[in-house]
Scaffold this active site. Structure first.
Site, PDB file in Angstrom:
ATOM      1  N   LYS A 173     -23.103  15.851 -15.995  1.00  0.00           N
ATOM      2  CA  LYS A 173     -22.776  14.614 -16.710  1.00  0.00           C
ATOM      3  C   LYS A 173     -22.382  14.955 -18.139  1.00  0.00           C
ATOM      4  CE  LYS A 173     -25.909  11.491 -18.316  1.00  0.00           C
ATOM      5  NZ  LYS A 173     -25.514  11.034 -19.654  1.00  0.00           N
ATOM      6  N   LYS A 228     -19.329   4.863 -20.561  1.00  0.00           N
ATOM      7  CA  LYS A 228     -19.764   3.448 -20.540  1.00  0.00           C
ATOM      8  C   LYS A 228     -18.782   2.503 -21.231  1.00  0.00           C
ATOM      9  CE  LYS A 228     -24.737   4.578 -20.490  1.00  0.00           C
ATOM     10  NZ  LYS A 228     -24.797   6.016 -20.800  1.00  0.00           N
ATOM     11  N   THR A 287     -31.970   1.027 -19.272  1.00  0.00           N
ATOM     12  CA  THR A 287     -33.416   1.128 -18.998  1.00  0.00           C
ATOM     13  C   THR A 287     -34.235   1.053 -20.291  1.00  0.00           C
ATOM     14  OG1 THR A 287     -33.060   3.512 -18.852  1.00  0.00           O
ATOM     15  CG2 THR A 287     -33.318   2.345 -16.787  1.00  0.00           C
ATOM     16  N   ARG A 303     -33.293  17.150 -19.649  1.00  0.00           N
ATOM     17  CA  ARG A 303     -34.215  18.116 -20.233  1.00  0.00           C
ATOM     18  C   ARG A 303     -35.087  18.879 -19.232  1.00  0.00           C
ATOM     19  NH1 ARG A 303     -35.794  13.709 -24.585  1.00  0.00           N
ATOM     20  NH2 ARG A 303     -35.027  12.476 -22.809  1.00  0.00           N
TER      21      ARG A 303
END
Ligand code: C5P
Length: 230
Positions: A30, A59, A118, A210
């Site tokens: 990504k 986005k 989120t 991560r």
């Protein structure tokens, strides 16, 4: 195609190339705003030339005509997946698809919609955004809008995936960040889930940053996570 999408949240081309050198096989990565705004869209070309599949996570959210033009140009980069904000509405999402079809050489990239971020709480959604009710109801409504616009799926939390699949059907993709191994630290993520739980919930792809990039042995951790999703 792999089920694990590795978030390349780095700020230089050198870090990206160093990281990707560990992988002999193509993986799915990504590329988001952080990397794109640091390196420009050239970074997409670099990663593609190394043979990897790309989810370009920018986005988009603008008037339909502008999104159509933007997507036309992004499709020319030959990425595999890209996204928009569902809050832009059905006409904007349809325009995104049209733009991708115009720019793609061959198959159009998959186009998915961000529902509610989120990071948005119920209080913020109700009081700041002026949307009443529960977050899950808005998320499902936005997913249904994305489906009506002909999009391929949504970015959502693992905890929302089952409700979205129920409303939109099993073929509607769910791409879920917020993934941690049981042994990991949670960092700034609020609601995390393990890869195995994501699989149980029917998630099609997990986005992992991560847990892999900061791991002692990123390749080993990637293989472990990818095996959990099989
Ligand atoms: O490092 P970590 O696994 O938390 O990274 C998750 C990636 O997914 C980051 O690139 C982050 O921007 C992205 N993401 C997220 N939550 C969302 C949407 C995207 O964590 N709702």
């Amino acid at each position: 195609m792999s089920k694990t999408i590795v978030a390349l949240d780095f700020s230089s081309k050198e870090e990206v190339v160093d990281f990707l050198k560990q992988f002999d096989e193509p993986i799915y990565v990504k590329i988001g705003m952080e990397l794109t705004y640091a390196c420009g869209l050239e970074i997409v070309k670099t990663v593609k030339e190394m043979g990897h599949n790309i989810f370009l996570d920018l986005k988009l959210h603008d008037i339909p005509n502008t999104v159509k033009g933007g997507m036309k140009n992004l499709a020319k980069l030959g990425v595999n997946m890209t996204n928009v904000h569902a809050a832009g509405g059905i006409a904007m999402m349809k325009a995104a698809k049209e733009g991708l079809a115009l720019g793609a050489q061959g198959q159009s990239p998959l186009c998915i919609a961000v529902t509610q971020l989120t990071s948005t709480s119920k209080e913020a959604m109700n009081e700041e955004l002026g949307i009443e009710g529960e977050v899950i109801d808005c998320v499902v409504k936005y997913a249904l809008n994305a489906k009506a616009a002909g999009l391929d799926g949504v970015v959502c939390s693992v905890h929302e995936a089952a409700a979205i699949k129920k409303a939109c059907g099993p073929g509607f993709l769910t791409v879920t960040p917020g993934i941690r191994l049981a042994s990991d630290s949670v960092d700034d993520q609020k609601r995390v889930a393990t890869p195995s739980y994501a699989k149980e919930q029917g998630c099609d792809y997990i986005v992992v940053g991560r847990s892999i990039t900061k791991s002692k042995n990123p390749k080993e951790t990637y293989d472990l996570i990818e095996n959990m999703m099989k």
